[in-house]
Write an enzyme that holds these catalytic residues in place. Sequence first.
Site, PDB file in Angstrom:
ATOM      1  N   LEU A  60       0.744  -1.074   0.087  1.00  0.00           N
ATOM      2  CA  LEU A  60      -0.125  -0.081   0.060  1.00  0.00           C
ATOM      3  C   LEU A  60       0.997   1.189  -0.040  1.00  0.00           C
ATOM      4  O   LEU A  60       1.726   1.554   0.664  1.00  0.00           O
ATOM      5  CB  LEU A  60      -1.066   0.062   1.203  1.00  0.00           C
ATOM      6  CG  LEU A  60      -1.930   1.179   1.522  1.00  0.00           C
ATOM      7  CD1 LEU A  60      -3.051   0.878   2.140  1.00  0.00           C
ATOM      8  CD2 LEU A  60      -0.877   2.201   2.515  1.00  0.00           C
ATOM      9  N   LEU A  61       0.439   2.195  -0.935  1.00  0.00           N
ATOM     10  CA  LEU A  61       1.128   3.510  -0.874  1.00  0.00           C
ATOM     11  C   LEU A  61      -0.056   4.445  -0.266  1.00  0.00           C
ATOM     12  O   LEU A  61      -1.199   4.322  -0.713  1.00  0.00           O
ATOM     13  CB  LEU A  61       1.683   3.851  -2.323  1.00  0.00           C
ATOM     14  CG  LEU A  61       1.600   5.341  -2.313  1.00  0.00           C
ATOM     15  CD1 LEU A  61       2.888   5.416  -3.707  1.00  0.00           C
ATOM     16  CD2 LEU A  61       0.534   6.144  -2.949  1.00  0.00           C
TER      17      LEU A  61
ATOM     18  N   ASP B 237       0.304   8.926   1.461  1.00  0.00           N
ATOM     19  CA  ASP B 237       0.923  10.066   1.076  1.00  0.00           C
ATOM     20  C   ASP B 237       2.331  10.394   0.237  1.00  0.00           C
ATOM     21  O   ASP B 237       3.200   9.655   0.595  1.00  0.00           O
ATOM     22  CB  ASP B 237       0.944  10.942   2.336  1.00  0.00           C
ATOM     23  CG  ASP B 237      -0.076  10.876   3.303  1.00  0.00           C
ATOM     24  OD1 ASP B 237      -1.078  10.293   3.116  1.00  0.00           O
ATOM     25  OD2 ASP B 237       0.148  11.161   4.477  1.00  0.00           O
TER      26      ASP B 237
ATOM     27  N   ARG C 220       1.160  15.894  13.633  1.00  0.00           N
ATOM     28  CA  ARG C 220       2.074  15.272  12.796  1.00  0.00           C
ATOM     29  C   ARG C 220       2.290  16.105  11.463  1.00  0.00           C
ATOM     30  O   ARG C 220       1.669  16.942  11.141  1.00  0.00           O
ATOM     31  CB  ARG C 220       1.537  13.623  12.399  1.00  0.00           C
ATOM     32  CG  ARG C 220      -0.046  13.622  12.047  1.00  0.00           C
ATOM     33  CD  ARG C 220      -0.408  12.340  11.564  1.00  0.00           C
ATOM     34  NE  ARG C 220      -1.588  12.067  11.233  1.00  0.00           N
ATOM     35  CZ  ARG C 220      -2.791  11.756  12.256  1.00  0.00           C
ATOM     36  NH1 ARG C 220      -2.346  11.644  13.476  1.00  0.00           N
ATOM     37  NH2 ARG C 220      -3.877  11.862  11.948  1.00  0.00           N
TER      38      ARG C 220
HETATM   39  C1  FRU Z   1      -2.644  11.133   5.657  1.00  0.00           C
HETATM   40  C2  FRU Z   1      -2.048  10.469   6.993  1.00  0.00           C
HETATM   41  C3  FRU Z   1      -0.811  11.346   7.710  1.00  0.00           C
HETATM   42  C4  FRU Z   1       0.063  10.291   8.519  1.00  0.00           C
HETATM   43  C5  FRU Z   1      -0.124   9.294   7.385  1.00  0.00           C
HETATM   44  C6  FRU Z   1       0.212   7.896   7.877  1.00  0.00           C
HETATM   45  O1  FRU Z   1      -2.956  10.264   4.889  1.00  0.00           O
HETATM   46  O2  FRU Z   1      -2.901  10.092   7.931  1.00  0.00           O
HETATM   47  O3  FRU Z   1      -1.534  12.131   8.718  1.00  0.00           O
HETATM   48  O4  FRU Z   1       1.252  10.968   8.584  1.00  0.00           O
HETATM   49  O5  FRU Z   1      -1.204   9.432   6.813  1.00  0.00           O
HETATM   50  O6  FRU Z   1       0.459   6.958   7.000  1.00  0.00           O
END
Ligand code: FRU
Length: 478
Positions: A36-37, A39, A157
Amino acid sequence: MEKDKQLRNKIIQRLKDCELQDDNRVAFHLTPPVGLLNDPNGLVYYKGKYHVFYQWNPFETKHTFKCWGHYSSKDLIHWEEHPPALVPSEWYEKDGCYSGSAIEYNNMLYLFYTGNVKTEEGGRETYQCLAVSEDGIHFDKKGPVIHLPEGYTPHFRDPKVWQQENKWFMVIGAQTTSLDGTVVLFSSDDLEHWQMEGPLAGNGISLPNEFGYMWECPDFFYLNNMDILLVSPQGLKTEPFKYENLFQSGYFIGEWDLMENTFVHGEFSELDHGFDFYAPQTFEDRSGRRILIAWMGMGDEQEQSHHSIKSGWVHALTIPREIYLKDGSLYQKPVEELKQLRKNPKSETITIANEQMEFPLDSELNEVFIDIEQFDGKQFEIQLQNNCKLIFNNEKGILTLERKSFDQGNLETRQCKIDKLQNIHMFLDRSSLEIFINDGQTVFTSRFYKDTVENQCVITVEGKSKFTWENWSLHSYQ
Ligand code: FRU
């Protein structure tokens, strides 16, 4: 170090074990070798190459394990895969090296990311971490540089860093303890010691009311004389023609007073109206272009119904798009480099009235540009690969994208309002469609799974229209 090695070996083994054969696999979009990809992370131009990192779970098509996958390219067209840049080997990131950004300083590449930690009691801890590299491939972890400040929950984050007026700045996506989505600003003189400047935007700060319970993946930059905040808010309620996906991504245009740390801005505008677009990130390249890449996906209830899951992979990134401000809107334009993928050009000018016309496509990979010189009438409709339709209702000024849902196969739609249909620029991959309307003022990004082997486009006009049709087959990235 030992844990790092173990995880890397496990990933290498996973890559050896899998052989991806799938007719749905995208050909000119970045996608993970397996798994899975989500961000895009750390977009940067460093030592002569574009680097694209991404949230990657190599082991399954779920949001469990997260490391940073890595591709680089000299031209945004030919991509080379590298070993994962960051794997979650340390205590401060044990449940995921989450999203973040990259910058170059003193010839070194600095990555800022979120270390995600799940506690035994079912809670969460968050650390904003730093890793540094000289070659852009191997990273030396420096550990946490920012701990969770008071007033925020551990949903804190996705650090995005940039340099301005001889100082470093960072925005972080956050949730306040009163459960409002917000963005917090930090500053630094040396990239290791960071001061909190305070909240930059959100309810009670720059907005009068509640606007989502969490803002993810912020990005803040200066473009065409304005300050622009990109953010992905969670928790917006669907309104007519707005916020139709589970989560949204969009922007605020305004002016930031650096001394006072105030950001006075206009309304939130969505960046995309399709089914699959989230967590965009931008960077400036050497020629001063601001380039945006987003996750061409959505973590919604249909995510696990993607047909590609049975072949072991899910999701991709969008094509790179150059963005610019025009008349108060952020426009997106596929980067020039993508023209290098073109082959077999076709072009014709057509006049039709209350008619349907078929345009056979030479392959599954296509770029289409339709320039509408004249259109008087009710409806202009484009059907692609049998199950995606773009419909412009001229009387109501409504643009609709229709596709078949992945799970039930029933028709679903996304809609927005536009004044006029002037041109349509489409990038069609084996299972994705990106549509740029009116020079990129309005964009629809979506995945789909086709149910025919024929490649064609059918245009139906209710009324009269004269338009130029241009079509190229495209090369794949590989
Ligand atoms: C967004 C997110 C970010 C987090 C990442 C984890 O899609 O939820 O906030 O850093 O994905 O994969």
